[in-house]
Write a protein that holds these residues in place. Structure first.
Motif, PDB file in Angstrom:
ATOM      1  N   PRO A   1      -0.207   7.044  -4.773  1.00  0.00           N
ATOM      2  CA  PRO A   1       0.995   6.444  -5.356  1.00  0.00           C
ATOM      3  C   PRO A   1       0.685   5.645  -6.610  1.00  0.00           C
ATOM      4  CG  PRO A   1       0.215   5.092  -3.561  1.00  0.00           C
ATOM      5  CD  PRO A   1      -0.713   6.285  -3.625  1.00  0.00           C
ATOM      6  N   GLN A   2       1.696   5.452  -7.419  1.00  0.00           N
ATOM      7  CA  GLN A   2       1.643   4.476  -8.500  1.00  0.00           C
ATOM      8  C   GLN A   2       2.515   3.301  -8.083  1.00  0.00           C
ATOM      9  OE1 GLN A   2       2.558   6.091 -12.320  1.00  0.00           O
ATOM     10  NE2 GLN A   2       0.944   7.629 -12.246  1.00  0.00           N
ATOM     11  N   PHE A   3       1.958   2.097  -8.129  1.00  0.00           N
ATOM     12  CA  PHE A   3       2.685   0.909  -7.699  1.00  0.00           C
ATOM     13  C   PHE A   3       3.455   0.331  -8.884  1.00  0.00           C
ATOM     14  CE2 PHE A   3      -0.857   0.075  -4.392  1.00  0.00           C
ATOM     15  CZ  PHE A   3      -0.318   1.047  -3.573  1.00  0.00           C
ATOM     16  N   ASN A   4       4.758   0.207  -8.700  1.00  0.00           N
ATOM     17  CA  ASN A   4       5.611  -0.365  -9.737  1.00  0.00           C
ATOM     18  C   ASN A   4       6.375  -1.557  -9.167  1.00  0.00           C
ATOM     19  OD1 ASN A   4       5.208   1.500 -12.008  1.00  0.00           O
ATOM     20  ND2 ASN A   4       6.089   3.013 -10.631  1.00  0.00           N
ATOM     21  N   PHE A   5       6.263  -2.712  -9.826  1.00  0.00           N
ATOM     22  CA  PHE A   5       6.961  -3.922  -9.421  1.00  0.00           C
ATOM     23  C   PHE A   5       7.850  -4.398 -10.563  1.00  0.00           C
ATOM     24  CE2 PHE A   5       4.457  -4.661  -5.644  1.00  0.00           C
ATOM     25  CZ  PHE A   5       3.234  -4.077  -5.921  1.00  0.00           C
ATOM     26  N   TRP A   6       9.077  -4.750 -10.214  1.00  0.00           N
ATOM     27  CA  TRP A   6       9.995  -5.296 -11.210  1.00  0.00           C
ATOM     28  C   TRP A   6      10.317  -6.729 -10.819  1.00  0.00           C
ATOM     29  CZ3 TRP A   6      14.189  -0.894 -11.723  1.00  0.00           C
ATOM     30  CH2 TRP A   6      13.566   0.261 -12.225  1.00  0.00           C
ATOM     31  N   ALA A   7      10.117  -7.657 -11.740  1.00  0.00           N
ATOM     32  CA  ALA A   7      10.381  -9.067 -11.455  1.00  0.00           C
ATOM     33  C   ALA A   7      11.570  -9.548 -12.276  1.00  0.00           C
ATOM     34  CB  ALA A   7       9.151  -9.907 -11.777  1.00  0.00           C
ATOM     35  N   ASN A   8      12.385 -10.377 -11.638  1.00  0.00           N
ATOM     36  CA  ASN A   8      13.498 -11.025 -12.334  1.00  0.00           C
ATOM     37  C   ASN A   8      13.563 -12.455 -11.816  1.00  0.00           C
ATOM     38  OD1 ASN A   8      15.748 -11.638 -13.812  1.00  0.00           O
ATOM     39  ND2 ASN A   8      17.187 -10.554 -12.486  1.00  0.00           N
ATOM     40  N   ALA A   9      12.653 -13.281 -12.318  1.00  0.00           N
ATOM     41  CA  ALA A   9      12.545 -14.651 -11.822  1.00  0.00           C
ATOM     42  C   ALA A   9      12.097 -15.566 -12.949  1.00  0.00           C
ATOM     43  CB  ALA A   9      11.528 -14.707 -10.670  1.00  0.00           C
ATOM     44  N   LYS A  10      12.321 -16.856 -12.747  1.00  0.00           N
ATOM     45  CA  LYS A  10      11.866 -17.829 -13.721  1.00  0.00           C
ATOM     46  C   LYS A  10      10.348 -17.882 -13.706  1.00  0.00           C
ATOM     47  CE  LYS A  10      16.005 -20.691 -13.233  1.00  0.00           C
ATOM     48  NZ  LYS A  10      16.522 -22.031 -12.856  1.00  0.00           N
ATOM     49  N   VAL A  11       9.767 -18.104 -14.869  1.00  0.00           N
ATOM     50  CA  VAL A  11       8.309 -18.025 -14.989  1.00  0.00           C
ATOM     51  C   VAL A  11       7.592 -19.152 -14.255  1.00  0.00           C
ATOM     52  CG1 VAL A  11       8.363 -16.743 -17.141  1.00  0.00           C
ATOM     53  CG2 VAL A  11       8.382 -19.243 -17.199  1.00  0.00           C
ATOM     54  N   ASP A  12       8.304 -20.242 -13.872  1.00  0.00           N
ATOM     55  CA  ASP A  12       7.642 -21.352 -13.186  1.00  0.00           C
ATOM     56  C   ASP A  12       7.881 -21.326 -11.678  1.00  0.00           C
ATOM     57  OD1 ASP A  12      10.312 -21.923 -13.339  1.00  0.00           O
ATOM     58  OD2 ASP A  12      10.069 -24.033 -13.908  1.00  0.00           O
ATOM     59  N   GLU A  13       8.447 -20.249 -11.152  1.00  0.00           N
ATOM     60  CA  GLU A  13       8.717 -20.122  -9.720  1.00  0.00           C
ATOM     61  C   GLU A  13       7.638 -19.294  -9.028  1.00  0.00           C
ATOM     62  OE1 GLU A  13      13.608 -20.130  -9.469  1.00  0.00           O
ATOM     63  OE2 GLU A  13      12.519 -18.229  -9.552  1.00  0.00           O
ATOM     64  N   ASP A  14       7.406 -19.592  -7.727  1.00  0.00           N
ATOM     65  CA  ASP A  14       6.637 -18.666  -6.911  1.00  0.00           C
ATOM     66  C   ASP A  14       7.410 -17.356  -6.837  1.00  0.00           C
ATOM     67  OD1 ASP A  14       4.739 -20.580  -6.416  1.00  0.00           O
ATOM     68  OD2 ASP A  14       5.489 -21.097  -4.427  1.00  0.00           O
TER      69      ASP A  14
END
Length: 265
Positions: A75-88
């Motif tokens: 597989p190819q692992f793809n992650f999409w993030a939509n969060a503030k840069v200072d959050e866990d």
């Protein structure tokens, strides 16, 4: 110990057999003859639906290895993030999509063993570098950890021939360390096997459904044009955690995952 490796950003034999026997004499005495069997065709690489391994599936291009013991698909692992840069941040990876009628599935590796020796094999994984972007101000995501869970094996072969999969969640928290995913003991793991992380609601193996639709800000399904605009699913069995204290820029970060298949002595 022979190894084959792949880095990434059942097979059903088709043959005809003819058995040539022998005839006995009319006399009451022992007689020996020779038997022969002929085969035509080859064990060609064919990716199977990991949840319905009697059916072929098309997950798109993938690196693979050659030989009687080989890796057919990774597989190819793809992650999409939509969060503030200072959050866990804890992100689920995208589940595996397919061309054609096959539904979304857990991410998987397909291993084939046609050596005919029954000596077994070992499948491992290693992350070569931390997630990084050399052009960003914050070049590495210090403390970021990819995790793999809900592992299981599936094949057209019987369950007592299955390789042993790692049941604990694998946290790849030591960059450069090699982690065991599955081991086929002597007499097991022959033919083609999918080592799967997570499962869809369509699975008939009693596995928990780990897939959830990926939605946009308006609650609409996000689709993937690469796979005929099919809906994208998140897989709770594949996750990425990033500490809030880690400096991160709004850019893409990447790493190299190496898959290792070894013959057992």
């Amino acid at each position: 110990m022979k190894q084959v490796k792949l880095a990434t950003l059942l097979l059903l034999p088709l043959f005809s057999a003819a058995l040539f026997g022998f005839s006995e004499t009319a006399r009451a005495e022992s007689w020996s003859g020779n038997g022969k069997v002929g085969f035509e065709g080859s064990y060609e690489k064919e990716i199977r639906d990991p949840e319905h391994p009697d059916q072929a599936a098309d997950p798109g291009d993938s690196p693979s290895t050659d030989g009687d013991l080989r890796i057919d698909f990774v597989p190819q692992f793809n992650f999409w993030a939509n969060a503030k840069v200072d959050e866990d941040v804890m992100i689920y990876g995208n589940a595996q999509l397919f061309h054609g009628d096959t539904g979304a599935r857990g991410n998987f590796v397909q291993v084939s063993d046609f050596r005919g020796t029954g000596k077994g094999w070992l499948l491992q994984v290693r992350q070569e570098t931390q997630l990084k972007n050399d052009t960003a101000e914050s070049k590495e995501l210090d403390g970021a950890v990819i995790s793999l869970g809900d592992s299981w094996a599936n094949s057209t072969r019987s369950a007592d021939e299955a390789p042993i999969v790692q049941k604990d969640v694998i946290r790849i928290d030591n960059i450069g360390q090699t982690y065991n995913l599955a081991e086929a003991k002597t007499g097991t793991g022959e033919g083609s096997w999918a080592i799967i992380f997570g499962a869809s609601i369509e699975n008939e193996n009693g596995m928990t459904d780990t897939l959830i639709p990926r939605l946009d800000a308006e609650g609409n399904p996000v689709t993937d044009p690469t796979f005929d605009n099919k809906a994208i699913y998140q897989n709770k069995a594949l996750s990425l955690s990033i500490p809030g204290a880690t400096k991160k820029d709004p850019v893409a970060y990447s790493t190299v995952i190496t898959w290792i298949l070894s013959e057992l002595p």
